[in-house]
Design a protein around this motif. Sequence first.
Motif, PDB file in Angstrom:
ATOM      1  N   GLU A 194      -8.675  16.070   3.678  1.00 57.63           N
ATOM      2  CA  GLU A 194      -7.528  16.453   4.496  1.00 57.63           C
ATOM      3  C   GLU A 194      -6.234  16.326   3.698  1.00 57.63           C
ATOM      4  O   GLU A 194      -6.054  15.384   2.906  1.00 57.63           O
ATOM      5  CB  GLU A 194      -7.450  15.588   5.751  1.00 57.63           C
ATOM      6  N   ALA A 195      -5.332  17.256   3.939  1.00 61.84           N
ATOM      7  CA  ALA A 195      -4.032  17.222   3.249  1.00 61.84           C
ATOM      8  C   ALA A 195      -3.243  15.993   3.668  1.00 61.84           C
ATOM      9  O   ALA A 195      -3.287  15.563   4.822  1.00 61.84           O
ATOM     10  CB  ALA A 195      -3.247  18.486   3.558  1.00 61.84           C
ATOM     11  N   SER A 196      -2.503  15.429   2.719  1.00 60.14           N
ATOM     12  CA  SER A 196      -1.710  14.230   2.994  1.00 60.14           C
ATOM     13  C   SER A 196      -0.484  14.209   2.099  1.00 60.14           C
ATOM     14  O   SER A 196      -0.460  14.805   1.016  1.00 60.14           O
ATOM     15  CB  SER A 196      -2.558  12.977   2.744  1.00 60.14           C
ATOM     16  N   VAL A 219       0.848  -1.181   0.000  1.00 61.83           N
ATOM     17  CA  VAL A 219       0.000   0.000   0.000  1.00 61.83           C
ATOM     18  C   VAL A 219       0.888   1.236   0.000  1.00 61.83           C
ATOM     19  O   VAL A 219       1.628   1.476   0.953  1.00 61.83           O
ATOM     20  CB  VAL A 219      -0.936   0.010   1.229  1.00 61.83           C
ATOM     21  N   ASP A 220       0.816   2.040  -1.063  1.00 63.09           N
ATOM     22  CA  ASP A 220       1.669   3.222  -1.167  1.00 63.09           C
ATOM     23  C   ASP A 220       0.851   4.508  -1.199  1.00 63.09           C
ATOM     24  O   ASP A 220       1.310   5.542  -1.679  1.00 63.09           O
ATOM     25  CB  ASP A 220       2.577   3.139  -2.388  1.00 63.09           C
ATOM     26  N   GLY A 221      -0.380   4.453  -0.689  1.00 61.84           N
ATOM     27  CA  GLY A 221      -1.226   5.631  -0.625  1.00 61.84           C
ATOM     28  C   GLY A 221      -2.226   5.513   0.501  1.00 61.84           C
ATOM     29  O   GLY A 221      -2.177   4.575   1.309  1.00 61.84           O
ATOM     30  N   ASP A 222      -3.156   6.452   0.555  1.00 65.88           N
ATOM     31  CA  ASP A 222      -4.156   6.497   1.616  1.00 65.88           C
ATOM     32  C   ASP A 222      -5.365   5.645   1.254  1.00 65.88           C
ATOM     33  O   ASP A 222      -5.874   5.715   0.130  1.00 65.88           O
ATOM     34  CB  ASP A 222      -4.609   7.937   1.853  1.00 65.88           C
ATOM     35  N   VAL A 223      -5.850   4.889   2.226  1.00 65.37           N
ATOM     36  CA  VAL A 223      -7.034   4.046   2.039  1.00 65.37           C
ATOM     37  C   VAL A 223      -8.193   4.666   2.812  1.00 65.37           C
ATOM     38  O   VAL A 223      -8.090   4.886   4.020  1.00 65.37           O
ATOM     39  CB  VAL A 223      -6.776   2.607   2.528  1.00 65.37           C
ATOM     40  N   ILE A 224      -9.293   4.939   2.124  1.00 65.06           N
ATOM     41  CA  ILE A 224     -10.416   5.622   2.755  1.00 65.06           C
ATOM     42  C   ILE A 224     -10.996   4.795   3.910  1.00 65.06           C
ATOM     43  O   ILE A 224     -10.874   3.569   3.926  1.00 65.06           O
ATOM     44  CB  ILE A 224     -11.534   5.919   1.742  1.00 65.06           C
ATOM     45  N   PRO A 225     -11.633   5.462   4.877  1.00 60.26           N
ATOM     46  CA  PRO A 225     -12.379   4.720   5.900  1.00 60.26           C
ATOM     47  C   PRO A 225     -13.399   3.792   5.258  1.00 60.26           C
ATOM     48  O   PRO A 225     -14.005   4.135   4.243  1.00 60.26           O
ATOM     49  CB  PRO A 225     -13.071   5.822   6.708  1.00 60.26           C
ATOM     50  N   TYR A 226     -13.552   2.608   5.832  1.00 62.15           N
ATOM     51  CA  TYR A 226     -14.503   1.588   5.383  1.00 62.15           C
ATOM     52  C   TYR A 226     -14.109   0.979   4.035  1.00 62.15           C
ATOM     53  O   TYR A 226     -14.861   0.186   3.471  1.00 62.15           O
ATOM     54  CB  TYR A 226     -15.937   2.152   5.274  1.00 62.15           C
ATOM     55  N   GLY A 227     -12.919   1.317   3.534  1.00 67.76           N
ATOM     56  CA  GLY A 227     -12.499   0.811   2.236  1.00 67.76           C
ATOM     57  C   GLY A 227     -11.776  -0.531   2.333  1.00 67.76           C
ATOM     58  O   GLY A 227     -11.373  -0.985   3.408  1.00 67.76           O
ATOM     59  N   MET A 228     -11.591  -1.149   1.174  1.00 69.22           N
ATOM     60  CA  MET A 228     -10.865  -2.406   1.074  1.00 69.22           C
ATOM     61  C   MET A 228      -9.861  -2.269  -0.060  1.00 69.22           C
ATOM     62  O   MET A 228     -10.207  -1.837  -1.164  1.00 69.22           O
ATOM     63  CB  MET A 228     -11.823  -3.566   0.804  1.00 69.22           C
ATOM     64  N   ALA A 229      -8.609  -2.610   0.218  1.00 70.47           N
ATOM     65  CA  ALA A 229      -7.543  -2.459  -0.775  1.00 70.47           C
ATOM     66  C   ALA A 229      -6.733  -3.739  -0.854  1.00 70.47           C
ATOM     67  O   ALA A 229      -6.552  -4.451   0.143  1.00 70.47           O
ATOM     68  CB  ALA A 229      -6.639  -1.283  -0.418  1.00 70.47           C
TER      69      ALA A 229
END
Length: 269
Positions: free
Chosen positions: A253-255, A175-185
């Motif tokens: 939000e900034a990331s 995982v090289d990025g942000d995963v949203i809440p409630y998401g599946m990656a």
Amino acid sequence: MSDPVIHPTAIISESAQLGSGVRIGPYSIVGPNVVLGDDVELVSHAVVEGNTVIGKGTRIFPFASVGHEPQDLKFHGEDSRLEIGERCTIRESVTINPGTQNGGMLTKIGNDCLIMANAHVAHDAILGNNVIMANYVGIAGHVHVGDNVIFGGTCVIHQFSRIGSHAFIGAQSMVDGDVIPYGMAIGNRAHLTGLNLVGLKRRGFEREAIHRLRAAYRQIFASEGTLRERVEDAAELFKNDFLVQDVVRFISEASDRPILLPRNGQVTE
């Protein structure tokens, strides 16, 4: 109140603070600035060093290394800290490092977390409550993880990434990025595959709330317009929905890392 039970082969600094009911097994080592809360157990051969506080009822299994200096070339002995919450389970050969000057000086793990064998939590990472890390999971420096996140075995999370609450990360993912809440990656490199519907149902979320979240997901990750425009539209359309607003805030939000998206724009939810 009961006195700590310490095996005669254990080495405990005189200045370490031990709570009621602490049990320290054979060949364990506890450093001078360590605080062990009530009913903490070091099963055997565990080492706890540094400015480390471990909450009530946490158990640490053999050959875990907790609180030793970070694996960061920029670390120069600063007086950083590690905090581990209550009722956590830290299994064999887990490594957890304290913070650094460049990251807030703190690594923190919430309550009721399960960290399975050979997993790693790096400097300045912040983990919420009820996080499950399967075997060989690697959490890099400065990663922020929400509550109730599950990591499948042998997955790794890039530094500075964010993993939203109630997300699920599939086994062997990078995982090289942000995963949203409630998401599946899942995948290498990971992509968003939908919502963690199984987790949401198991945790008792109402069916209507899940339906609204699915509708917002389809809108946010549709192909028309920009992501910002779609997020703004979802924020207005679902302005009274807590779950959707949680996702909207997370994306807005900034990331330092990009938001993970569905592969090739395919939205399956």
